[in-house]
Design a protein around this motif. Structure first.
Motif, short mmCIF file in Angstrom:
data_model
loop_
_atom_site.label_atom_id
_atom_site.label_comp_id
_atom_site.label_asym_id
_atom_site.label_seq_id
_atom_site.Cartn_x
_atom_site.Cartn_y
_atom_site.Cartn_z
N GLU A 125 -7.18 -8.45 3.90
CA GLU A 125 -8.21 -7.67 4.47
C GLU A 125 -7.98 -6.16 4.78
OE1 GLU A 125 -8.48 -9.69 8.11
OE2 GLU A 125 -9.80 -11.32 7.26
N ASP A 138 -8.44 -4.59 1.26
CA ASP A 138 -9.85 -4.55 0.83
C ASP A 138 -10.47 -3.39 1.78
OD1 ASP A 138 -9.88 -6.45 -0.70
OD2 ASP A 138 -10.48 -7.84 0.51
N LYS A 139 -9.72 -2.86 3.00
CA LYS A 139 -10.19 -1.94 3.86
C LYS A 139 -9.73 -0.54 3.46
CE LYS A 139 -9.71 -0.23 8.59
NZ LYS A 139 -8.99 -0.42 9.84
N LYS A 180 -3.92 -13.45 4.71
CA LYS A 180 -5.24 -13.27 4.85
C LYS A 180 -5.52 -12.00 5.47
CE LYS A 180 -9.52 -14.97 6.66
NZ LYS A 180 -9.99 -15.98 7.49
N GLU A 181 -4.48 -11.53 6.42
CA GLU A 181 -4.85 -10.20 7.08
C GLU A 181 -4.35 -9.13 6.26
OE1 GLU A 181 -3.07 -10.18 10.86
OE2 GLU A 181 -3.72 -12.04 11.35
#
Length: 904
Positions: A682, A685-686, A678-679
């Motif tokens: 993220e 996406d960042k 999950k990280e």
């Protein structure tokens, strides 16, 4: 056909009503003619499906081939990560840089990987000699191909600078520790830092993915390692794209896994976990091997349940063999669909394991509905007319539900679906539904014709012998009367339907219908539904995507064991993210340097730029312009041994005497926790939006991004499209099919069941992967399959009250619904004993689908329909008017003929 206009009713409403009646009667007439055709030519309709099954079934055996490309199957087909991979590979070949682009389970190409784990409380760094012995055993391992022996040195990826095999830097650390132990030095003299450590040749190396379970020295400013539990070593093989090289690499991987198992037996002080490039593929297909016997057990359970639920004490009217033949009809239709799939060059994968259960749930519903339709026909009619009447009663609804199956799974097979496994499954499901429908009305219809002929001629439904007369039976023992009884003793003079003695129908009529419509039960049902809705809503707020491929693997496989250990000891850092600058950049400019630092902030960077800036600072060299910056870089920095490996990260171009940096790369590693995947998503996406907003043009890539990129969107799109298609069809048929309120209630029921399954499966730790998405698409159809006949019978019922209408609906369709859902749920039980995450997900989702549908059909709808529209008052008024008119006619007849009264 005559329609009387009700006072105050608009003309348009009358026309819609006429259109509905015309369509309904037209479909019923077509199905009646179809039933007559089948009943007049049963041998033909029995032979054609059998020949098709034999033809396509044999071809399925000859053309069976498993899918070999796991990425093509479960990774999103169209994703930005694949475009980024192509661009990154055009700049820096991935085969040469895969050792730098570390990824947990998705490493491209051939490789062998091992985790060595020490017992709790031990320091694995003190066992350097034993680990290096294992390493040497791998290097000396030989594989034979056409008389030649190949070792790792023949197959490995080579470094550009010295043409030696690429090895993990932890090997150098272990050799330093071994030499220190041999020379009687303390290991404290060898400084091991984490995650970046300095090697003997002066290089700074990131070992965050090679050393796990690390305990640092307290209050250590330079992050020195006190102890560690695990070491991970990867051996990368070269791939030239040739079939021979790939075959040799596969043999080497097999020998590598065998060697690790052998070494595990010899080294009891270490635990060894091995992984190779084929491990994921092997453990994915292992589910199908493990599930073979369980699927056969499931089939036997469904056959037994269908046979028993179709039986009666009445040896004439009981149809146990029809229940058995109905399940076999669905089975041969599935075999035919499989044959068509393999003939069209389809490749099998383990996700297709769900098709038999999906098709069985729909096919047996048609079987049990036809049996119920047969029981509702008049017994004094010829058997051919009874078959036609059963078709007219049942096949209209079954045709509609089969069409919705085809529409929803057809949308799942559309180009909008981005997961190949989902698309292939939906394509096969569409073929299975079409064949299922054809086989039900042809093959099973023919079986129904022969069974009806036996019943009309008074033959025993099991032994196929003539049933003796009542006088003959009275002279025989009790056991003989029980076996050969045709129900003449149970059938009373006033009973018009002897089929009501079926045990399920008797239970619903005499016990359940009265209980569920009791006014004291209804409040508890409302409370139960509120609890159901609350848990469903709570689960829908906690949905998580299932991009982790271990959700599809056999649970006792080596890949799962490896992934669990890897997650436990090597989850501190994300996979290595390649940061590719694909346009010329003024690296000597202070503003560019500041932008690079800002982009890399928060990451552990393995960067030639950072190392070069430190080199300039330590050497007190000024390089503020292009010529100085590139000159010092080429002539001094990249020639030092500790920095030579950075040559692979820079692409120079030369125009005359002037050199330019046209592209470069560096590596970023993010700090992560146990929820690593999950990280990483993220982080991805960042970083991507920054590549568009910043002055620096770059892309980021890691092999695992191919599987993670917009996975949640890719898996949810099929179910959203299918759900939208179902709702659209139901809305468009509001004023065309049967009754608009029937469609309205059907939409509410399907939505309630779908959200219930979605929420409860999330609470049951089921992620949104391709299997759960396929189950959600199936839930739409399964709910419609069972709720539609019940609701449409209710809205068309003409009893005085809603309670009487729902009792009539349950009595008419409750038996078939209970038979089918019970067979469906019992058939799922063997899946619970298949040690595979894929089958666990399939079991949980389908169990929730069947349970929620059963709850709505027998508990929620029977209560809620007594509260809400449609109203039955106009039916009551019509009956009162007809009764009054009949009484007036009788009075007139009595006045005209008073002698008739005297005679009576």
């Amino acid at each position: 056909m005559c329609f009387l206009r009700r006072p105050g009713a608009p003309a348009s409403w009358i026309w819609w009503r006429m259109l509905r009646q015309v369509l309904r009667r037209g479909l019923q007439s077509f199905c009646h003619r179809l039933g007559l055709c089948v009943s007049r030519h049963p041998v033909f309709f029995l032979t054609v499906p059998a020949v098709l099954t034999i033809t396509f079934g044999l071809s399925a055996l000859n053309r069976f081939q498993p899918e070999g490309d796991l990425e093509r199957l479960v990774a999103p087909s169209h994703s930005l990560a694949k475009i980024e991979r192509s661009l990154a590979s055009s700049l820096f070949p991935l085969d040469q840089s895969k050792s730098q682009l570390y990824s947990d389970l998705y490493t491209p190409g051939r490789y062998g990987r091992v985790i060595l784990l020490s017992p709790p409380g031990d320091n694995i760094l003190l066992q350097a000699e034993g680990i290096l012995q294992t390493h040497r055993a791998v290097l000396e391992m030989k594989v034979n191909y056409k008389g030649y022996n190949y070792t790792f040195s023949h197959l490995c990826v080579l470094r550009n600078q010295d043409k030696k095999c690429v090895l993990d830097d932890i090997i150098s650390v272990l050799e330093d520790l071994r030499q220190a132990a041999v020379s009687n030095k303390t290991t404290a003299r060898v400084q091991v830092r984490y995650p970046n450590t300095k090697l003997k040749d002066g290089r700074n190396s990131f070992i965050g993915h090679q050393l796990g379970g690390v305990v640092e020295v307290p209050n250590s400013k330079d992050q020195r390692v006190k102890s560690a539990r695990a070491i991970q070593i990867t051996y990368y093989l070269q791939t030239y794209g040739s079939a021979t090289q790939d075959l040799i690499g596969e043999k080497w991987e097999n020998e590598f896994c065998k060697l690790m198992r052998k070494l595990q037996e010899e080294h009891q002080d270490l635990q060894l976990y091995s992984l190779a490039s084929f491990s994921l593929w092997r453990d994915f297909h292992k589910t199908s091997i493990l599930a073979r016997s369980k699927v056969l057990v499931s089939l036997m359970l469904i056959l037994t349940t269908a046979t028993l639920s179709s039986s009666m004490k009445d040896c004439l009217r009981g149809k146990p063999f029809l229940g058995l033949l109905g399940v076999l009809t669905v089975c041969i239709s599935i075999i035919t669909a499989a044959g068509i799939f393999f003939i069209t060059d389809g490749k099998y994968n383990s996700t297709l394991l769900g098709i038999p259960f999906f098709a069985m749930g729909h096919g047996t519903k048609g079987v049990f509905e036809l049996l119920s339709g047969w029981r509702r026909t008049k017994e004094n009619l010829p058997f051919k007319d009874r078959v036609a009447d059963a078709y007219s009663d049942v096949m209209v609804t079954y045709t509609m539900t089969s069409s919705l199956y085809f529409i929803t799974f057809g949308m799942g097979a559309s180009p909008f679906t981005n997961i190949e496994a989902v698309k292939v499954f939906c394509q096969n499901m569409c073929v299975s539904i079409l064949l299922n429908y054809f086989y039900i009305f042809s093959f099973f219809g023919s079986c129904l014709v022969f069974a009806g002929q036996l019943e009309q001629n008074r033959y025993h439904s099991i032994f196929c012998c003539k049933i003796p007369s009542a006088e003959y039976l009275d002279r025989k023992p009790v056991w003989f009367q029980t076996v050969m009884s045709d129900g003449h003793q149970q059938t009373s003079h006033h009973e018009t339907n002897p089929y009501q003695h079926h045990f399920i129908q008797h239970f619903l009529r005499e016990h359940y219908n009265e209980w569920i419509t009791n006014i004291y039960v209804k409040p508890f049902v409302v409370i139960l539904y509120l609890i159901y809705a609350s848990f469903s809503f709570m689960g829908c707020l906690q949905i998580s995507d299932g991009a982790n491929i271990i959700n599809l693997l056999a649970s006792d496989s080596p890949s799962i064991s490896y992934a669990m250990v890897q997650q436990k000891y090597f989850s501190n850092y994300s996979p290595v993210i390649g940061f590719y600058v694909y346009e010329p950049l003024e690296y000597w400019n202070n503003s560019v340097q500041e932008d690079l630092r800002r982009l890399c902030s928060g990451f552990t960077a393995v960067s030639w730029v950072e190392q070069y800036y430190q080199f300039l600072k330590v050497s007190n060299i000024s390089a503020n312009n292009k010529s100085d910056f590139i000159s010092v870089l080429q002539s001094s920095f990249l020639k030092k041994p500790e920095f030579q490996h950075f040559r692979n990260d820079i692409i120079f171009s030369k125009a005359g005497d002037e050199s330019n940096i046209i592209a470069s790369r560096l590596y970023l590693v993010a700090r992560t926790s146990r929820d690593k995947q999950k990280e990483v998503i993220e982080v991805l996406d960042k970083l991507r939006p920054l590549s568009l907003s910043k002055s620096i043009r770059f892309i980021v890539f890691n092999p695992s991004f191919v599987f993670m990129d917009h996975y949640s969107l890719s898996v949810t799109v099929p179910v959203l499209i299918a759900g939208f298609g179902v709702l659209l069809v139901l809305i468009l048929t509001f004023f065309l099919v049967i009754h608009p309120l029937g469609n309205f209630w059907l939409i509410l029921s399907v939505t309630s069941i779908e959200l219930g399954v979605l929420g409860l499966m999330t609470l049951w730790n089921v992620d949104m992967d391709c299997i759960s998405i396929l189950c959600l698409i199936y839930t739409f159809n399964f709910a419609i399959d069972h709720c539609a006949p019940l609701l449409y019978t209710f809205v068309l019922a003409t009893e005085h009250t809603r309670t009487q209408c729902i009792k009539s609906s349950l009595q008419e369709h409750g038996t078939a619904i209970l038979q089918n859902v019970t067979s469906f749920l019992i058939g799922l039980v063997p899946l619970l004993f298949v040690p595979s995450n894929l089958t666990f997900t399939l079991f949980k989702c389908l169990l929730l689908t069947g349970s929620c549908t059963l709850l709505h059909c027998f508990v929620i709808l029977p209560v809620f329909l007594t509260f809400f529209p449609p109203s039955k008052k106009h039916h009551k008024k019509k009956k009162r008017a007809k009764r009054k008119e009949r009484e007036e006619i009788e009075c007139i007849e009595i006045q005209e003929n008073p002698d008739h009264v005297t005679t009576v």
